[in-house]
Write an enzyme that holds these catalytic residues in place. Sequence first.
Site, short mmCIF file in Angstrom:
data_model
loop_
_atom_site.label_atom_id
_atom_site.label_comp_id
_atom_site.label_asym_id
_atom_site.label_seq_id
_atom_site.Cartn_x
_atom_site.Cartn_y
_atom_site.Cartn_z
N ASP A 153 -12.73 -16.64 1.15
CA ASP A 153 -12.24 -15.37 0.59
C ASP A 153 -12.77 -15.21 -0.83
OD1 ASP A 153 -10.72 -15.17 2.87
OD2 ASP A 153 -8.78 -15.33 1.87
N ARG B 227 -18.97 -11.30 4.43
CA ARG B 227 -17.91 -10.37 4.85
C ARG B 227 -17.72 -9.38 3.68
NH1 ARG B 227 -12.55 -12.81 3.94
NH2 ARG B 227 -12.36 -13.74 5.98
P1 FDA Z 1 -8.74 1.77 2.16
O1 FDA Z 1 -7.82 1.04 1.27
O2 FDA Z 1 -9.49 2.92 1.62
O3 FDA Z 1 -7.94 2.19 3.44
C1 FDA Z 1 -8.47 3.01 4.46
C2 FDA Z 1 -7.33 3.36 5.40
O4 FDA Z 1 -6.92 2.17 6.09
C3 FDA Z 1 -6.07 3.87 4.72
O5 FDA Z 1 -6.11 5.25 4.52
C4 FDA Z 1 -4.98 3.44 5.67
O6 FDA Z 1 -4.92 4.35 6.75
C5 FDA Z 1 -5.50 2.12 6.19
N1 FDA Z 1 -5.00 0.99 5.38
C6 FDA Z 1 -5.68 0.29 4.45
N2 FDA Z 1 -4.91 -0.68 3.92
C7 FDA Z 1 -3.72 -0.57 4.51
C8 FDA Z 1 -2.50 -1.28 4.40
N3 FDA Z 1 -2.35 -2.29 3.54
N4 FDA Z 1 -1.46 -0.89 5.17
C9 FDA Z 1 -1.60 0.12 6.06
N5 FDA Z 1 -2.73 0.83 6.21
C10 FDA Z 1 -3.78 0.49 5.46
N6 FDA Z 1 -10.04 -8.39 -0.54
C11 FDA Z 1 -10.49 -9.24 -1.48
O7 FDA Z 1 -10.54 -8.88 -2.65
N7 FDA Z 1 -10.91 -10.50 -1.11
C12 FDA Z 1 -10.92 -10.93 0.18
O8 FDA Z 1 -11.31 -12.07 0.46
C13 FDA Z 1 -10.48 -10.02 1.18
N8 FDA Z 1 -10.49 -10.36 2.50
C14 FDA Z 1 -10.24 -9.39 3.45
C15 FDA Z 1 -10.44 -9.67 4.80
C16 FDA Z 1 -10.23 -8.67 5.74
C17 FDA Z 1 -10.47 -8.96 7.19
C18 FDA Z 1 -9.82 -7.36 5.33
C19 FDA Z 1 -9.64 -6.27 6.32
C20 FDA Z 1 -9.60 -7.10 4.00
C21 FDA Z 1 -9.78 -8.10 3.06
N9 FDA Z 1 -9.57 -7.83 1.70
C22 FDA Z 1 -10.02 -8.74 0.78
C23 FDA Z 1 -8.84 -6.61 1.27
C24 FDA Z 1 -9.81 -5.49 0.92
O9 FDA Z 1 -10.46 -5.76 -0.29
C25 FDA Z 1 -9.07 -4.14 0.78
O10 FDA Z 1 -8.14 -4.26 -0.27
C26 FDA Z 1 -8.33 -3.70 2.03
O11 FDA Z 1 -9.07 -3.97 3.19
C27 FDA Z 1 -8.04 -2.18 1.95
O12 FDA Z 1 -9.24 -1.48 1.91
P2 FDA Z 1 -9.86 -0.70 3.17
O13 FDA Z 1 -11.29 -1.08 3.24
O14 FDA Z 1 -9.09 -1.00 4.39
O15 FDA Z 1 -9.86 0.81 2.76
#
Ligand code: FDA
Length: 308
Positions: A131, A181
């Site tokens: 991570d 990732r």
């Molecule tokens: P965004 O936040 O723009 O969300 C897009 C849409 O997805 C939202 O409108 C909502 O519908 C849905 N959504 C997103 N988050 C949600 C939540 N918490 N609850 C409900 N719905 C939600 N970060 C990091 O800094 N270091 C790391 O090692 C990792 N590892 C990691 C692994 C995996 C598999 C994932 C999916 C994420 C991470 N992250 C992470 C977290 C990442 O940086 C980020 O904060 C989250 O994925 C939210 O961003 P999105 O890309 O989903 O888009």
Amino acid sequence: MGATRALLLAAAQNRWLKEHAPRYSFVRKSVSRFLPGETLDDALAAAQRLRDKSIGSAVSQLGENIRDAGEADAVVRHYLGVLERIRSEGLQTEISVKLTQLGLDLSTDLCEKNLRRLLEAQHGERSVWIDMEGSSYLERTLSLYERVQADHPETGICLQAYLRRTKEDIDRLTSCQPSIRLVKGAYREAASIAFTKRREVDSNYLRLAERLVDEQRQGAVRRAIFATHDRALIQQITGFAAAKRVLESRIEVQMLYGIQTQEQERLARGGWRSSVLIVYGSQWYAWFLRRLAERPANLWFVVRNLAG
Ligand code: FDA
């Protein structure tokens, strides 16, 4: 950064809250949406259910910033047991670890030794994913990754699209055929090093994702995972891959357990590689606050549990 997000990210680091909030049942009830349970058995049972739907998985035990070498050793021993269970149960599940869980705050050497214990037990069968935490750990995490990846090429690392330097970090890593990732980024970072407007983060994510699709196609990147729940972005990435005639099974989208479940299933049905990161354990406080910060609307869900 919105005020609510800033407040939630500050609360994620607050010791008093960390100790007291988990005592409230409405908080625990709210967390259960994102965790199949606190035990490894719960996580592996969820992995099995996902496999039945052709969805892959990775598991991660919650916990970060451990304070002594004994704690880090216990984490390593826990993961060695996880790898053994995965092998004996014939699961395809991978593991994802935080370096501060393996002792990075104590010493880089200790952390590297601990990480290598996991990589050696893995026998190259599957990837161990690292991570990415706050930016103060970035340089050490990248150098450590480069060292261990030279001996264990299948090891993967997370990179954050909100950081302005990530393009250069990809340039730097492509010489070692990394597995990457890509995420947007979940920590509180200064505007001098990170994009703070959502639009900028999203467009940087797309630029980097398209580059990773190309690099993977040309063999400079071993494996790319697009870890996001953002359906618009996923559509753009899969559209880009289709235009480049990249096979669906070569594009992997990973989400967190309990978020956008229908989208996870839709991707798997469409032949894309869909996988889920399942977290488990009792140390969920800081992790849960970061999930709330990502989508402050989730706070209503917490309030509803308080009322009900
Ligand atoms: P965004 O936040 O723009 O969300 C897009 C849409 O997805 C939202 O409108 C909502 O519908 C849905 N959504 C997103 N988050 C949600 C939540 N918490 N609850 C409900 N719905 C939600 N970060 C990091 O800094 N270091 C790391 O090692 C990792 N590892 C990691 C692994 C995996 C598999 C994932 C999916 C994420 C991470 N992250 C992470 C977290 C990442 O940086 C980020 O904060 C989250 O994925 C939210 O961003 P999105 O890309 O989903 O888009």
